[in-house]
Design a protein around this motif. Structure first.
Motif, short mmCIF file in Angstrom:
data_model
loop_
_atom_site.label_atom_id
_atom_site.label_comp_id
_atom_site.label_asym_id
_atom_site.label_seq_id
_atom_site.Cartn_x
_atom_site.Cartn_y
_atom_site.Cartn_z
N MET A 1 21.38 1.15 32.04
CA MET A 1 21.84 2.39 32.66
C MET A 1 23.36 2.40 32.74
SD MET A 1 20.85 4.06 36.41
CE MET A 1 21.49 2.73 37.39
N ASP A 2 23.97 3.48 32.34
CA ASP A 2 25.41 3.67 32.50
C ASP A 2 25.65 4.11 33.95
OD1 ASP A 2 28.00 4.66 32.66
OD2 ASP A 2 28.01 5.36 30.59
N ILE A 3 26.10 3.16 34.78
CA ILE A 3 26.22 3.40 36.22
C ILE A 3 27.13 4.59 36.52
CG2 ILE A 3 27.16 2.44 38.37
CD1 ILE A 3 24.57 1.18 37.83
N GLU A 4 28.30 4.63 35.90
CA GLU A 4 29.26 5.69 36.24
C GLU A 4 28.78 7.05 35.75
OE1 GLU A 4 31.50 5.31 38.45
OE2 GLU A 4 30.94 3.19 38.53
N GLN A 5 28.09 7.08 34.62
CA GLN A 5 27.53 8.35 34.16
C GLN A 5 26.43 8.82 35.11
OE1 GLN A 5 28.64 10.25 31.44
NE2 GLN A 5 27.35 11.78 32.46
N ALA A 6 25.61 7.88 35.58
CA ALA A 6 24.55 8.23 36.52
C ALA A 6 25.13 8.74 37.84
CB ALA A 6 23.66 7.02 36.77
N ARG A 7 26.23 8.13 38.29
CA ARG A 7 26.88 8.58 39.51
C ARG A 7 27.45 9.99 39.32
NH1 ARG A 7 28.35 4.58 42.52
NH2 ARG A 7 29.13 3.37 40.75
N PHE A 8 28.09 10.21 38.19
CA PHE A 8 28.64 11.54 37.87
C PHE A 8 27.52 12.59 37.85
CE2 PHE A 8 29.64 14.85 34.78
CZ PHE A 8 30.87 15.29 35.23
N ASN A 9 26.42 12.25 37.21
CA ASN A 9 25.29 13.19 37.14
C ASN A 9 24.73 13.49 38.53
OD1 ASN A 9 25.59 13.17 34.37
ND2 ASN A 9 23.85 11.81 33.99
N MET A 10 24.66 12.48 39.38
CA MET A 10 24.19 12.68 40.76
C MET A 10 25.06 13.71 41.47
SD MET A 10 24.14 9.89 43.89
CE MET A 10 25.96 9.86 43.98
N VAL A 11 26.37 13.54 41.34
CA VAL A 11 27.29 14.44 42.03
C VAL A 11 27.19 15.86 41.46
CG1 VAL A 11 29.75 14.96 42.39
CG2 VAL A 11 28.88 12.62 42.73
N GLU A 12 27.18 15.98 40.15
CA GLU A 12 27.24 17.31 39.53
C GLU A 12 25.90 18.04 39.52
OE1 GLU A 12 30.01 18.83 38.70
OE2 GLU A 12 31.09 17.05 39.42
N GLN A 13 24.79 17.29 39.44
CA GLN A 13 23.49 17.94 39.29
C GLN A 13 22.70 18.02 40.59
OE1 GLN A 13 21.50 15.84 36.09
NE2 GLN A 13 23.23 16.10 34.70
N GLN A 14 22.99 17.14 41.55
CA GLN A 14 22.26 17.14 42.81
C GLN A 14 23.11 17.62 43.98
OE1 GLN A 14 20.34 13.32 43.66
NE2 GLN A 14 20.46 12.82 41.49
N ILE A 15 24.31 17.07 44.08
CA ILE A 15 25.09 17.23 45.31
C ILE A 15 25.90 18.51 45.31
CG2 ILE A 15 26.97 16.19 46.65
CD1 ILE A 15 25.73 13.46 45.89
N ARG A 16 26.65 18.76 44.24
CA ARG A 16 27.44 19.99 44.20
C ARG A 16 26.56 21.25 44.31
NH1 ARG A 16 32.75 20.70 42.48
NH2 ARG A 16 32.81 18.70 41.39
N PRO A 17 25.40 21.31 43.63
CA PRO A 17 24.54 22.49 43.78
C PRO A 17 24.01 22.69 45.20
CG PRO A 17 23.98 21.31 41.77
CD PRO A 17 24.90 20.43 42.55
N ILE A 25 34.97 14.72 49.87
CA ILE A 25 33.63 14.14 50.00
C ILE A 25 33.11 13.73 48.62
CG2 ILE A 25 31.24 14.55 50.70
CD1 ILE A 25 33.14 14.44 53.07
N LEU A 26 33.26 14.60 47.65
CA LEU A 26 32.78 14.28 46.30
C LEU A 26 33.50 13.06 45.75
CD1 LEU A 26 32.54 17.90 44.85
CD2 LEU A 26 30.69 16.50 45.75
N ASP A 27 34.80 12.97 45.97
CA ASP A 27 35.56 11.81 45.50
C ASP A 27 35.08 10.53 46.18
OD1 ASP A 27 37.05 13.47 43.88
OD2 ASP A 27 38.79 13.54 45.21
N LEU A 28 34.75 10.63 47.48
CA LEU A 28 34.32 9.45 48.23
C LEU A 28 33.03 8.85 47.65
CD1 LEU A 28 34.82 7.65 50.68
CD2 LEU A 28 33.50 9.28 52.05
N LEU A 29 32.19 9.69 47.06
CA LEU A 29 30.94 9.20 46.49
C LEU A 29 31.17 8.32 45.27
CD1 LEU A 29 28.85 12.48 46.83
CD2 LEU A 29 28.90 10.53 48.38
N PHE A 30 32.35 8.42 44.68
CA PHE A 30 32.71 7.53 43.57
C PHE A 30 33.35 6.23 44.08
CE2 PHE A 30 32.36 11.62 41.54
CZ PHE A 30 31.79 11.33 40.31
#
Length: 217
Positions: A1-17, A25-30
């Motif tokens: 698993m590409d950890i950073e890609q998975a983290r990015f997808n979490m933020v963009e596909q789950q959290i931002r919507p 807050i979004l930056d803190l999740l990274f």
């Protein structure tokens, strides 16, 4: 698993919507690495849109819920925070990154020890983990600017609200399965309270939470 890609997808596909649009807050999740707070056998679920069981009836909440709660609290760098229900320590680490001091209370000693180790490894030096039953509050370090109840409460104990400073904020999940409301409570300077329902969800109920009153005919 590409950890950073998975983290990015979490933020963009789950959290931002989920209307989490505060860039800090979004930056803190990274910055706070969620996967390091997930038990090793379940680490592949770290960025999934699901609660992660921790044992002892506890769970890490869905990432979108944690991020939304963090955003709604509007934490200041001077705030003192009480979290009830430590779990793996991830939410406490997020709170600690935004506030001055966090006290997080866990009823299950094994979880408290796991969280303590996770928080030390993450460098969260302003978070203290204490063991005990805080379902009706934790007077040891009261009053607090912010209280976060990271588990369900059938009813909101007023003893808990009373541990807020004037101007303080409290977020809790109120109700019972199959429906709970995430509620933001503000204690106004004159002692009155205001409440706002943020969203509906279901989370594990805190052990020893006071039950809802039921009428007996």
């Amino acid at each position: 698993m590409d950890i950073e890609q998975a983290r990015f997808n979490m933020v963009e596909q789950q959290i931002r919507p989920w209307d989490v649009l505060d860039q800090d807050i979004l930056d803190l999740l990274f910055v706070v690495k969620r996967e390091t707070f997930v038990p090793a056998p379940l680490r592949q679920l770290a960025f999934a849109d699901t609660a992660i069981p921790l044992g002892h009836g506890a769970a890490m909440l869905e990432p979108k819920i944690e991020a939304r709660v963090l955003q709604e609290l509007k934490l200041k760098s001077t705030d003192t925070v009480l979290e009830i229900g430590t779990g793996s320590g991830y939410m406490a680490a997020l709170l600690g990154a935004r506030a001055s001091q966090v006290t997080t209370v866990e009823i299950e000693p094994a979880l408290a020890e796991m969280a303590r180790q996770n928080l030390v490894a993450a460098g969260a030096l302003n978070v203290r983990v204490e063991v005990g039953d805080a379902a009706q509050g934790w007077a040891t370090h009261a009053p607090y600017d912010v209280i976060v109840v990271s588990g369900g409460l059938p009813v909101l104990p007023q003893e808990l609200v009373a541990q807020l400073r004037p101007g303080g904020r409290l977020i809790a999940f109120i109700g019972e399965e199959p429906l709970m409301n995430c509620v933001l409570v503000r204690l106004n300077a004159d002692g009155t309270q205001s409440q706002e329902v943020l969203f509906e969800t279901v989370v594990p109920t805190l052990r020893n939470a006071r039950g809802a009153q039921r009428f007996v005919f």
